[in-house]
Motif scaffolding. Structure first.
Motif, PDB file in Angstrom:
ATOM      1  N   GLY A 114       0.801  -1.221   0.000  1.00 20.32           N
ATOM      2  CA  GLY A 114       0.000   0.000   0.000  1.00 20.32           C
ATOM      3  C   GLY A 114       0.833   1.270   0.000  1.00 20.32           C
ATOM      4  N   PRO A 115       1.813   1.388   0.900  1.00 23.54           N
ATOM      5  CA  PRO A 115       2.641   2.598   0.914  1.00 23.54           C
ATOM      6  C   PRO A 115       3.483   2.770  -0.349  1.00 23.54           C
ATOM      7  N   GLN A 116       3.662   1.712  -1.112  1.00 21.82           N
ATOM      8  CA  GLN A 116       4.420   1.789  -2.360  1.00 21.82           C
ATOM      9  C   GLN A 116       3.556   2.330  -3.501  1.00 21.82           C
ATOM     10  N   GLY A 117       2.275   2.541  -3.224  1.00 17.75           N
ATOM     11  CA  GLY A 117       1.375   3.067  -4.237  1.00 17.75           C
ATOM     12  C   GLY A 117       0.662   1.998  -5.038  1.00 17.75           C
ATOM     13  N   PHE A 118       0.718   0.762  -4.582  1.00 22.77           N
ATOM     14  CA  PHE A 118       0.061  -0.328  -5.293  1.00 22.77           C
ATOM     15  C   PHE A 118      -1.352  -0.534  -4.767  1.00 22.77           C
ATOM     16  N   ASP A 119      -2.309  -0.612  -5.666  1.00 25.07           N
ATOM     17  CA  ASP A 119      -3.655  -1.041  -5.325  1.00 25.07           C
ATOM     18  C   ASP A 119      -3.753  -2.490  -5.775  1.00 25.07           C
ATOM     19  N   LEU A 120      -3.988  -3.379  -4.842  1.00 26.22           N
ATOM     20  CA  LEU A 120      -4.074  -4.791  -5.203  1.00 26.22           C
ATOM     21  C   LEU A 120      -5.434  -5.077  -5.817  1.00 26.22           C
ATOM     22  N   ALA A 121      -5.398  -5.683  -6.981  1.00 24.13           N
ATOM     23  CA  ALA A 121      -6.631  -6.051  -7.671  1.00 24.13           C
ATOM     24  C   ALA A 121      -7.287  -7.221  -6.948  1.00 24.13           C
ATOM     25  N   PRO A 122      -8.588  -7.391  -7.148  1.00 26.36           N
ATOM     26  CA  PRO A 122      -9.229  -8.565  -6.565  1.00 26.36           C
ATOM     27  C   PRO A 122      -8.645  -9.834  -7.189  1.00 26.36           C
ATOM     28  N   PRO A 123      -8.760 -10.949  -6.493  1.00 22.66           N
ATOM     29  CA  PRO A 123      -8.235 -12.204  -7.041  1.00 22.66           C
ATOM     30  C   PRO A 123      -8.780 -12.475  -8.437  1.00 22.66           C
TER      31      PRO A 123
END
Length: 90
Positions: free
Chosen positions: A52-61
């Motif tokens: 998260g702090p790296q700017g990544f939004d994790l997509a749903p599986p």
């Protein structure tokens, strides 16, 4: 700064994504296990805390077939654009 849409460039959308790809002909049960485990890892609080702090939004599986479709869809969009640009690959 105005977005491209606000500047009159309608329909412009670019997303960057990262994924894991197994070698061709990897057994389906291995692909399924890798998919299950990677989705479990990326759903964890630790992954969200670190990425998260790296700017990544994790997509749903995403199932392997859906990921293959995403790749095919992106190729259908970008291959003609890259060819028209005159860019070359090695």
């Amino acid at each position: 700064m105005p977005t491209l849409d606000e500047q009159g460039v309608k329909g412009y959308e670019v997303n960057t994504w990262f994924g894991f790809i197994a070698p061709a002909r990897t057994r389906p049960e291995i692909v399924a296990r890798l998919n299950t485990e990677l989705n479990r890892i990326f759903a964890s609080a630790e992954a969200k805390e670190k990425l998260g702090p790296q700017g990544f939004d994790l997509a749903p599986p995403m199932a392997p077939a859906a990921f293959a479709k995403l790749i095919a869809d992106d190729l259908a969009v970008w291959v003609p654009i890259v060819k028209a640009s005159g860019a070359a690959t090695n």
